[in-house]
Design a protein around this motif. Structure first.
Motif, PDB file in Angstrom:
ATOM      1  N   MET A 182     -20.249  16.315 -19.958  1.00 11.89           N
ATOM      2  CA  MET A 182     -18.940  16.333 -19.200  1.00 11.89           C
ATOM      3  C   MET A 182     -18.398  17.714 -19.015  1.00 11.89           C
ATOM      4  O   MET A 182     -17.826  17.928 -17.977  1.00 11.89           O
ATOM      5  CB  MET A 182     -18.059  15.521 -20.001  1.00 11.89           C
ATOM      6  N   GLY A 183     -18.512  18.570 -20.234  1.00 11.08           N
ATOM      7  CA  GLY A 183     -18.045  19.717 -19.891  1.00 11.08           C
ATOM      8  C   GLY A 183     -16.591  19.759 -20.040  1.00 11.08           C
ATOM      9  O   GLY A 183     -15.969  18.806 -20.612  1.00 11.08           O
ATOM     10  N   ASP A 184     -15.925  20.828 -19.578  1.00 11.64           N
ATOM     11  CA  ASP A 184     -14.403  21.093 -19.765  1.00 11.64           C
ATOM     12  C   ASP A 184     -14.006  20.258 -18.499  1.00 11.64           C
ATOM     13  O   ASP A 184     -14.106  20.689 -17.241  1.00 11.64           O
ATOM     14  CB  ASP A 184     -14.293  22.631 -19.717  1.00 11.64           C
ATOM     15  N   VAL A 185     -13.125  19.438 -19.043  1.00  8.61           N
ATOM     16  CA  VAL A 185     -12.469  18.423 -17.644  1.00  8.61           C
ATOM     17  C   VAL A 185     -10.830  18.909 -17.920  1.00  8.61           C
ATOM     18  O   VAL A 185     -10.051  18.376 -16.966  1.00  8.61           O
ATOM     19  CB  VAL A 185     -12.784  17.204 -17.902  1.00  8.61           C
ATOM     20  N   ARG A 186     -10.587  20.028 -18.390  1.00 10.44           N
ATOM     21  CA  ARG A 186      -9.069  20.272 -18.466  1.00 10.44           C
ATOM     22  C   ARG A 186      -8.358  20.282 -16.972  1.00 10.44           C
ATOM     23  O   ARG A 186      -9.064  21.414 -16.259  1.00 10.44           O
ATOM     24  CB  ARG A 186      -8.756  21.542 -19.385  1.00 10.44           C
ATOM     25  N   GLY A 187      -7.420  19.781 -16.705  1.00  8.32           N
ATOM     26  CA  GLY A 187      -6.941  19.925 -15.314  1.00  8.32           C
ATOM     27  C   GLY A 187      -7.632  19.316 -14.119  1.00  8.32           C
ATOM     28  O   GLY A 187      -7.078  19.449 -12.982  1.00  8.32           O
ATOM     29  N   LEU A 188      -8.849  18.648 -14.396  1.00  6.74           N
ATOM     30  CA  LEU A 188      -9.611  17.999 -13.482  1.00  6.74           C
ATOM     31  C   LEU A 188      -9.269  16.532 -13.211  1.00  6.74           C
ATOM     32  O   LEU A 188      -8.750  15.749 -14.376  1.00  6.74           O
ATOM     33  CB  LEU A 188     -11.080  18.208 -13.683  1.00  6.74           C
ATOM     34  N   ASP A 189      -9.375  16.041 -11.893  1.00 10.03           N
ATOM     35  CA  ASP A 189      -9.137  14.993 -11.746  1.00 10.03           C
ATOM     36  C   ASP A 189     -10.574  14.183 -11.768  1.00 10.03           C
ATOM     37  O   ASP A 189     -11.648  14.527 -11.328  1.00 10.03           O
ATOM     38  CB  ASP A 189      -8.434  14.671 -10.131  1.00 10.03           C
ATOM     39  N   VAL A 190     -10.350  13.054 -12.572  1.00  9.33           N
ATOM     40  CA  VAL A 190     -11.784  12.381 -12.933  1.00  9.33           C
ATOM     41  C   VAL A 190     -11.563  10.819 -12.609  1.00  9.33           C
ATOM     42  O   VAL A 190     -10.732  10.138 -13.175  1.00  9.33           O
ATOM     43  CB  VAL A 190     -12.163  12.643 -14.492  1.00  9.33           C
ATOM     44  N   LEU A 191     -12.802  10.309 -12.024  1.00 10.96           N
ATOM     45  CA  LEU A 191     -13.283   8.875 -11.979  1.00 10.96           C
ATOM     46  C   LEU A 191     -13.983   8.402 -12.790  1.00 10.96           C
ATOM     47  O   LEU A 191     -15.295   9.059 -12.621  1.00 10.96           O
ATOM     48  CB  LEU A 191     -13.356   8.796 -10.330  1.00 10.96           C
ATOM     49  N   ASP A 192     -13.925   7.354 -13.507  1.00 12.77           N
ATOM     50  CA  ASP A 192     -14.615   6.926 -14.518  1.00 12.77           C
ATOM     51  C   ASP A 192     -15.280   5.527 -13.793  1.00 12.77           C
ATOM     52  O   ASP A 192     -14.551   4.449 -13.847  1.00 12.77           O
ATOM     53  CB  ASP A 192     -14.084   6.604 -15.778  1.00 12.77           C
ATOM     54  N   LEU A 193     -16.472   5.430 -13.613  1.00 15.23           N
ATOM     55  CA  LEU A 193     -17.247   4.256 -12.975  1.00 15.23           C
ATOM     56  C   LEU A 193     -17.676   3.517 -14.117  1.00 15.23           C
ATOM     57  O   LEU A 193     -18.176   3.832 -15.030  1.00 15.23           O
ATOM     58  CB  LEU A 193     -18.370   4.567 -12.074  1.00 15.23           C
TER      59      LEU A 193
END
Ligand SMILES: C[S@@+](CC[C@H](N)C(=O)[O-])C[C@H]1O[C@@H](n2cnc3c(N)ncnc32)[C@H](O)[C@@H]1O
Length: 143
Positions: A35-46
């Protein structure tokens, strides 16, 4: 298949996963690394299920986080958890293979799907799931 199976076990799903050694020692560290660094990113979890990973993603600092899940019972459990701990996650009931207008109306930087793609019953369905992910992503986004 996915829907019916999980409709019946939504209330005990989190407890079941908690006792699985592989989940703690293999799945969690592996997925976090991917997954890595998701700070500040918009994420969709399927195939968000009860939102175990969706919440982890949000707690890891992601921006807008949404989940798409075929089982209404799993989504109800996820929303119940959200009512208990307001993280600002939105969950939608829907089939990843068919897509969902709510998650295609906005764009995401990252799309995740933990233990989900293997529920596709054919190559065409797998392709349809991947197309949903692709449509949801911003240019340069990652699955
Ligand atoms: C093994 S669980 C994983 C749930 C969650 N990602 C996690 O890691 O805790 C698989 C989930 O995928 C969902 N699922 C299966 N096929 C799906 C589909 N076509 N569209 C959306 N969700 C699906 C199931 O209902 C179930 O909640």
């Amino acid at each position: 298949m996915g829907s019916k199976q999980y409709d019946e076990t939504a209330d005990v799903y989190d407890d079941t996963l908690n006792v699985l050694t592989y989940a703690r020692h293999a799945e969690e560290p592996t997925f976090r690394a991917v997954m890595g660094d998701v700070r500040g990113l918009d994420v969709l979890d399927l195939g968000a299920g009860t939102g175990i990973w969706t919440r982890r993603i949000k707690r890891a600092g992601a921006g807008r986080v949404e989940g798409l899940e075929i089982s209404a019972s799993m989504v109800e459990t996820a929303r119940e958890r959200e009512r208990g701990e307001r993280l600002g996650i939105t969950y939608h009931v829907g089939d990843v293979a068919r897509g969902h207008e709510a998650v295609e109306a906005v764009a995401f930087d990252v799309v995740t799907g933990v233990n989900v793609l293997h529920y596709s019953a054919s190559r065409d369905e797998l392709l349809a799931m991947c197309r949903t992910a692709s449509r949801a992503l911003r240019p340069g986004g990652r699955l």
